[in-house]
Design a protein around this motif. Structure first.
Motif, PDB file in Angstrom:
ATOM      1  N   MET A  54      23.313  19.570 -19.000  1.00 64.43           N
ATOM      2  CA  MET A  54      22.326  20.473 -19.594  1.00 64.43           C
ATOM      3  C   MET A  54      22.671  21.941 -19.332  1.00 64.43           C
ATOM      4  SD  MET A  54      20.152  19.123 -21.534  1.00 64.43           S
ATOM      5  CE  MET A  54      21.115  17.727 -22.048  1.00 64.43           C
ATOM      6  N   VAL A  55      23.236  22.245 -18.181  1.00 65.15           N
ATOM      7  CA  VAL A  55      23.642  23.626 -17.896  1.00 65.15           C
ATOM      8  C   VAL A  55      24.771  24.042 -18.842  1.00 65.15           C
ATOM      9  CG1 VAL A  55      24.902  25.057 -16.238  1.00 65.15           C
ATOM     10  CG2 VAL A  55      22.866  23.793 -15.515  1.00 65.15           C
ATOM     11  N   ARG A  56      25.790  23.202 -18.954  1.00 66.59           N
ATOM     12  CA  ARG A  56      26.899  23.489 -19.874  1.00 66.59           C
ATOM     13  C   ARG A  56      26.361  23.703 -21.288  1.00 66.59           C
ATOM     14  NH1 ARG A  56      30.342  18.360 -20.576  1.00 66.59           N
ATOM     15  NH2 ARG A  56      28.599  17.942 -21.962  1.00 66.59           N
ATOM     16  N   GLN A  57      25.450  22.832 -21.683  1.00 68.17           N
ATOM     17  CA  GLN A  57      24.868  22.899 -23.017  1.00 68.17           C
ATOM     18  C   GLN A  57      24.060  24.181 -23.216  1.00 68.17           C
ATOM     19  OE1 GLN A  57      25.651  20.447 -25.124  1.00 68.17           O
ATOM     20  NE2 GLN A  57      24.678  21.622 -26.756  1.00 68.17           N
ATOM     21  N   PHE A  58      23.238  24.488 -22.231  1.00 68.00           N
ATOM     22  CA  PHE A  58      22.357  25.661 -22.340  1.00 68.00           C
ATOM     23  C   PHE A  58      23.163  26.956 -22.443  1.00 68.00           C
ATOM     24  CE2 PHE A  58      19.849  29.001 -20.095  1.00 68.00           C
ATOM     25  CZ  PHE A  58      18.905  29.199 -21.086  1.00 68.00           C
ATOM     26  N   LEU A  59      24.198  27.073 -21.621  1.00 69.38           N
ATOM     27  CA  LEU A  59      25.010  28.296 -21.647  1.00 69.38           C
ATOM     28  C   LEU A  59      25.671  28.478 -23.014  1.00 69.38           C
ATOM     29  CD1 LEU A  59      26.664  28.092 -18.099  1.00 69.38           C
ATOM     30  CD2 LEU A  59      24.628  29.394 -18.783  1.00 69.38           C
ATOM     31  N   ARG A  99      12.507  22.652 -16.427  1.00 68.53           N
ATOM     32  CA  ARG A  99      11.865  21.529 -15.735  1.00 68.53           C
ATOM     33  C   ARG A  99      12.654  21.066 -14.510  1.00 68.53           C
ATOM     34  NH1 ARG A  99      10.052  22.189 -20.229  1.00 68.53           N
ATOM     35  NH2 ARG A  99       7.985  21.564 -20.956  1.00 68.53           N
ATOM     36  N   MET A 100      13.968  21.103 -14.608  1.00 70.43           N
ATOM     37  CA  MET A 100      14.765  20.684 -13.445  1.00 70.43           C
ATOM     38  C   MET A 100      14.750  21.757 -12.364  1.00 70.43           C
ATOM     39  SD  MET A 100      18.023  18.544 -14.921  1.00 70.43           S
ATOM     40  CE  MET A 100      18.506  19.638 -16.238  1.00 70.43           C
ATOM     41  N   GLY A 101      14.859  23.032 -12.805  1.00 74.12           N
ATOM     42  CA  GLY A 101      14.862  24.107 -11.813  1.00 74.12           C
ATOM     43  C   GLY A 101      13.540  24.197 -11.076  1.00 74.12           C
ATOM     44  N   VAL A 106      20.606  21.437 -10.381  1.00 74.47           N
ATOM     45  CA  VAL A 106      20.794  22.337 -11.517  1.00 74.47           C
ATOM     46  C   VAL A 106      21.347  23.686 -11.034  1.00 74.47           C
ATOM     47  CG1 VAL A 106      18.452  23.294 -11.647  1.00 74.47           C
ATOM     48  CG2 VAL A 106      19.783  23.050 -13.716  1.00 74.47           C
ATOM     49  N   GLN A 107      20.972  24.102  -9.833  1.00 76.30           N
ATOM     50  CA  GLN A 107      21.543  25.338  -9.288  1.00 76.30           C
ATOM     51  C   GLN A 107      23.041  25.158  -9.013  1.00 76.30           C
ATOM     52  OE1 GLN A 107      19.876  28.522  -8.582  1.00 76.30           O
ATOM     53  NE2 GLN A 107      22.053  29.005  -8.655  1.00 76.30           N
ATOM     54  N   ARG A 108      23.381  23.989  -8.484  1.00 72.30           N
ATOM     55  CA  ARG A 108      24.798  23.709  -8.220  1.00 72.30           C
ATOM     56  C   ARG A 108      25.592  23.695  -9.527  1.00 72.30           C
ATOM     57  NH1 ARG A 108      25.880  18.015  -5.704  1.00 72.30           N
ATOM     58  NH2 ARG A 108      25.494  17.441  -7.872  1.00 72.30           N
ATOM     59  N   ALA A 109      25.007  23.102 -10.565  1.00 72.98           N
ATOM     60  CA  ALA A 109      25.690  23.053 -11.868  1.00 72.98           C
ATOM     61  C   ALA A 109      25.894  24.462 -12.423  1.00 72.98           C
ATOM     62  CB  ALA A 109      24.879  22.199 -12.849  1.00 72.98           C
ATOM     63  N   LEU A 110      24.881  25.313 -12.263  1.00 77.49           N
ATOM     64  CA  LEU A 110      25.007  26.708 -12.706  1.00 77.49           C
ATOM     65  C   LEU A 110      26.145  27.394 -11.963  1.00 77.49           C
ATOM     66  CD1 LEU A 110      21.540  28.510 -12.873  1.00 77.49           C
ATOM     67  CD2 LEU A 110      23.242  28.341 -14.699  1.00 77.49           C
TER      68      LEU A 110
END
Lengths: 97, 257
Positions: B103-108, B152-154, B164-168
């Motif tokens: 989701m992070v990859r997607q959102f960016l 929602r995850m954050g 999600v922070q780690r993914a960011l």
């Protein structure tokens, strides 16, 4: 905590089709909240362009008539056939009836 | 159809492949979730988004083939090019990881795509403008979907926040590449075909910052941004993607079904 109480809430989904005047119940799905339920409904129930509008209602907010009250609720209507507008002659000139 | 005439065919083809490759590789990555989504509803959502992206790639490849004028079609671009010929963003080819990473990859990328396609829908190249206008509706929905998940995850449980922070943090090294420009971009801008990518950054920043704030996430920083995707220098992951994606056409050239 039992698995069932960890599951996301159940939502009932209503979709209004392009020609439709009212939203029709199309099914249910699970989602964490209303916004995600709308998104999930969009993906699950309108991917073939079935709808123009989506309503979601958390299933626990629906109050239903009880199966055991079916008799008192609905049977009294059985012998009231005069409530159907079927006793009138439609004049020949009337179209689209 | 009027194609901007003050740019050569080779440059425009290359530009279209950059766009198409990012869409196809990101779409392929998402398609890897099909049948493995965390819940049925999300499995369908990710597959739908994958199909949108692959559809965008098809339009861009088909148009690239027309512009190039050497008889290549969408399948030739997708199935018959090796790693160094691919021009997708490095971010798109990164592994799915857990759901937070996807989701992070997607959102960016979604945030980038919304700004990019908004701009491209006003391209002097009417064919590209039409493809962009269609794609814009799709990526606007993609951003809504991935953005709501980031929030929602954050702002969820300790574990979802941590993931999600780690993914960011992990993906931030690939962000600068989105806005990097070279001589080809300069020619594209000069011809009025596409935007100066650097000019998209403020809008991207404000959208990302708004969502990160609501998600109670910390915007990462990096001293070592990675880039090279647009010129064919990829991470080790792309080769594995292509061996999957291209297997059938490599093993049975010209096969149809």
């Amino acid at each position: 905590m039992p698995a069932s109480s960890r599951e996301w809430p159940l939502w009932e989904i209503f979709v209004r089709s392009r020609q439709g005047l009212s939203h029709k119940h199309v099914g249910s799905l699970r989602a964490v909240d209303a916004e995600m339920a709308i998104q999930n409904a969009r993906d699950v129930y309108t991917r073939r362009r079935e709808g123009e509008s989506i309503w979601v209602v958390e299933a626990s907010h629906i109050h239903a008539s009880q199966p055991e009250s079916r008799g008192p609720f609905f049977d009294p209507a059985d012998d009231k056939i005069y409530r159907h507008p079927t006793f009138y002659d439609v004049p020949d000139g009337v179209e689209n009836m | 159809m009027t194609t901007a005439t003050d740019i050569d065919r080779k440059s425009l083809t290359e530009y279209l492949l950059r766009l198409g490759d990012t869409s196809l590789i990101l779409g392929h990555r998402l398609s890897e979730w099909c049948g493995h989504g965390p819940v049925l509803e999300e499995d369908i959502a990710m597959s739908n988004i994958a199909l949108d992206l692959i559809g965008q790639a098809r339009l861009l490849y088909t148009y690239a083939g027309t512009v190039e004028g050497e008889g290549r079609d969408e399948d030739d671009f997708a199935f018959k090019r090796d790693v160094t010929d691919w021009k997708n963003l490095l971010l798109a080819e990164q592994p799915n990881g857990d759901f937070a990473a996807t989701m992070v990859r997607q959102f960016l990328i979604d945030c980038f795509n919304v700004e990019l396609y908004t701009s491209l829908s006003k391209s002097t190249d009417t064919e590209l403008a039409a493809i962009a206008a269609k794609s814009l509706k799709e990526v606007t929905y993609h951003r809504r979907h991935s953005g709501e998940w980031i929030i929602r995850m954050g702002d969820g449980t300790d574990e979802s926040h941590r993931r999600v922070q780690r993914a960011l943090d992990d993906h931030w090294i690939f962000v600068d590449e989105l806005f990097e420009t070279d001589a080809l971009d300069a020619a594209i801008v000069a011809a009025g075909i596409g935007p100066d990518l650097k000019s998209l950054r403020p809008a991207w920043d404000s959208m990302v910052d708004r969502v990160l704030a609501e998600a109670t996430l910390t915007r990462p920083q990096t001293d070592f941004p990675r880039s090279g995707g647009r010129t064919g220098s990829h991470s080790e992951y792309l080769g594995f993607i292509l061996s999957d994606l291209q297997f059938m056409q490599r093993a049975y050239p010209g096969m149809e079904w």
